[in-house]
Design an enzyme around this catalytic site. Structure first.
Site, PDB file in Angstrom:
ATOM      1  N   ASP A  23      49.661   5.022 -26.007  1.00 13.30           N
ATOM      2  CA  ASP A  23      48.407   4.651 -26.688  1.00 13.30           C
ATOM      3  C   ASP A  23      48.050   5.744 -27.697  1.00 13.30           C
ATOM      4  OD1 ASP A  23      48.241   2.357 -25.256  1.00 13.30           O
ATOM      5  OD2 ASP A  23      46.551   2.958 -23.997  1.00 13.30           O
TER       6      ASP A  23
ATOM      7  N   ASP B 292      45.176   6.794 -28.667  1.00 10.07           N
ATOM      8  CA  ASP B 292      43.970   7.585 -28.422  1.00 10.07           C
ATOM      9  C   ASP B 292      44.117   8.564 -27.263  1.00 10.07           C
ATOM     10  OD1 ASP B 292      44.125   5.674 -26.509  1.00 10.07           O
ATOM     11  OD2 ASP B 292      42.100   4.878 -26.759  1.00 10.07           O
TER      12      ASP B 292
ATOM     13  N   TRP C 292      42.782  -7.199 -24.542  1.00  9.53           N
ATOM     14  CA  TRP C 292      42.863  -5.991 -23.712  1.00  9.53           C
ATOM     15  C   TRP C 292      43.172  -6.292 -22.239  1.00  9.53           C
ATOM     16  CZ3 TRP C 292      40.520  -4.060 -19.399  1.00  9.53           C
ATOM     17  CH2 TRP C 292      40.730  -2.705 -19.143  1.00  9.53           C
TER      18      TRP C 292
ATOM     19  N   GLU D 127      48.804  -6.179 -19.409  1.00 11.91           N
ATOM     20  CA  GLU D 127      50.228  -6.051 -19.790  1.00 11.91           C
ATOM     21  C   GLU D 127      50.910  -4.884 -19.086  1.00 11.91           C
ATOM     22  OE1 GLU D 127      47.791  -4.768 -21.587  1.00 11.91           O
ATOM     23  OE2 GLU D 127      48.631  -2.767 -21.914  1.00 11.91           O
ATOM     24  N   ASP D 128      50.161  -3.806 -18.813  1.00  9.90           N
ATOM     25  CA  ASP D 128      50.749  -2.653 -18.122  1.00  9.90           C
ATOM     26  C   ASP D 128      50.963  -2.956 -16.635  1.00  9.90           C
ATOM     27  OD1 ASP D 128      48.016  -2.800 -17.828  1.00  9.90           O
ATOM     28  OD2 ASP D 128      47.612  -0.694 -18.247  1.00  9.90           O
TER      29      ASP D 128
ATOM     30  N   MET E  96      41.056  11.553 -23.911  1.00 11.10           N
ATOM     31  CA  MET E  96      40.985  10.273 -24.608  1.00 11.10           C
ATOM     32  C   MET E  96      39.998  10.432 -25.761  1.00 11.10           C
ATOM     33  SD  MET E  96      40.281   6.652 -22.868  1.00 11.10           S
ATOM     34  CE  MET E  96      40.482   5.158 -23.771  1.00 11.10           C
TER      35      MET E  96
ATOM     36  N   HIS F 161      36.172   6.074 -28.638  1.00 13.17           N
ATOM     37  CA  HIS F 161      36.080   4.958 -29.590  1.00 13.17           C
ATOM     38  C   HIS F 161      35.361   3.789 -28.933  1.00 13.17           C
ATOM     39  CE1 HIS F 161      39.287   2.518 -27.615  1.00 13.17           C
ATOM     40  NE2 HIS F 161      39.720   3.707 -27.252  1.00 13.17           N
TER      41      HIS F 161
ATOM     42  N   ARG G 164      35.034  -0.421 -28.379  1.00  9.33           N
ATOM     43  CA  ARG G 164      36.063  -1.461 -28.241  1.00  9.33           C
ATOM     44  C   ARG G 164      36.350  -2.049 -29.620  1.00  9.33           C
ATOM     45  NH1 ARG G 164      38.681  -2.802 -24.553  1.00  9.33           N
ATOM     46  NH2 ARG G 164      37.221  -2.456 -22.871  1.00  9.33           N
TER      47      ARG G 164
END
Ligand code: BGC
Length: 346
Positions: free
Chosen positions: A197, A199, A259, A262-263, A289, A292, A294
């Protein structure tokens, strides 16, 4: 022989003197010349030496045929050490709002088109870092600023690939990572892939970006969750799998739009193959992190639990072998390879 006046005598003596001087000069020249030849042969008997003053071509010949001990041998590269001597441990991260891409490029002159290789040793692994991306330029800049020196301190041969989803359909992180894997392998046979990712910034360079016998999950803790593992089966954020491990599970599913999920799906695939998930020590696997909100276009995927239920049935058909996309551009920028892709919509 007749009478010789005093003037005639002086002239005769002068002639003898000139003859004497000439003979001595010739003798001196012969001695000097033969002395040099002998000297050069005796100091370098292994090579064919031809020495004659003022002969440029012969001087050149001498340099071409010089003995091996007169040429600087190219130093042979050896494998980098098991543990890089450049590691620094935990480091304070900086997120300066004044940071510019040009600054990061200047700091990383040894990176060419996103690729780096140690100059003084052979890296232990060749690693492709894949970043799914859309409209997070500031995060990407912080990422490049920290990750390039971090990976170089680990003495890796690596490349950074940023896979940009074109258009404004719902984001699909997993499918972008499948694309990254397939596209990166067209460049080089990377043995290890890090799915990352944009971020998340690693805080400690002892968290090694290399692959292992089993798939590896690198984010044990992040600042946002008090540096505790999110939940037991958490496999998101940053994961490392070899080329073969990822191929064996048929990559990610292509069907998770928005979101989440998938992981977890990837973890199920790994478990179905009886592979284990390993993690580095909590003390080093720490991330910051970058804050941010969404993103629009990446809303929570409300369908994810249903999708997760069907993974054992569909993983063979849904993954790398069914990933259809259209590559719009591949730009080899100084610090990363930018792949823009049309992956369709839900
Ligand atoms: C989601 C994962 C996500 C995790 C942590 C889970 O509910 O399914 O995709 O990585 O939460 O935020």
């Amino acid at each position: 022989m007749g009478f010789c006046s005093p003037v005639c005598k002086t002239l005769r003596r002068g002639k003898y003197f000139v003859l004497l001087v000439l003979s001595l000069s010739v003798l001196a020249w012969i001695t000097t010349f033969s002395g040099e030849t002998v000297k050069s042969v005796s100091t370098d008997s292994a090579s064919t030496q031809i020495i004659a003053k003022g002969d440029g071509l012969r001087d050149k010949f001498n340099s071409w045929t010089a003995a091996p001990n007169r040429v600087n041998p190219t130093p042979q590269k050896v494998k980098c050490p098991q543990e890089s001597p450049l590691l620094q441990g935990a480091r304070k991260l900086s997120f300066e709002s004044s940071l510019k891409l040009k600054d990061v490029e200047t700091e990383n002159k040894a990176v060419t088109e996103g690729v780096y290789e140690p100059s003084d040793c052979i890296a232990r692994q060749s690693v492709a870092i894949l970043i799914p991306h859309r409209s997070r330029e500031r995060h990407l800049l912080y990422f490049l600023h920290h990750l390039h020196p971090f990976l170089q301190r680990q003495q890796l041969h690596y490349a950074i690939y940023v896979i940009q989803q074109s258009g404004d359909a719902t984001f699909n992180r997993a499918k972008l990572l499948n694309v990254g894997y397939l596209e990166a392998l067209k460049d080089y046979s990377w043995e290890c892939f890090i799915f990352h990712d944009v971020d998340l910034i690693p805080e400690n360079d002892h968290n090694l970006y290399v692959c292992d016998q089993h798939p590896k999950h690198l984010v044990v803790g992040r600042n946002a969750t008090g540096y505790k593992l999110h939940y037991k089966g958490y496999f998101g954020g940053v994961t490392a799998m070899t080329k073969d491990q990822f191929f064996q599970v048929n990559g990610f599913s292509n069907t998770y739009w928005g979101w989440g999920g998938e992981d977890d799906d990837l973890r199920i695939r790994v478990e179905l193959q009886k592979m284990k998930i390993i993690r580095p020590a909590a003390a080093v696997a720490r991330y910051t992190m970058v804050f941010h909100k969404r993103d629009s276009g990446n809303e929570i995927n409300k369908d994810r639990m249903r999708l997760l239920g069907r993974t054992p049935k569909v993983w063979r058909k849904d993954g790398l072998n069914s990933c259809s996309y259209k590559t719009l551009s591949v730009d080899r920028l100084p610090l990363y390879v930018n792949i823009t892709v049309d992956i369709g919509k839900p």
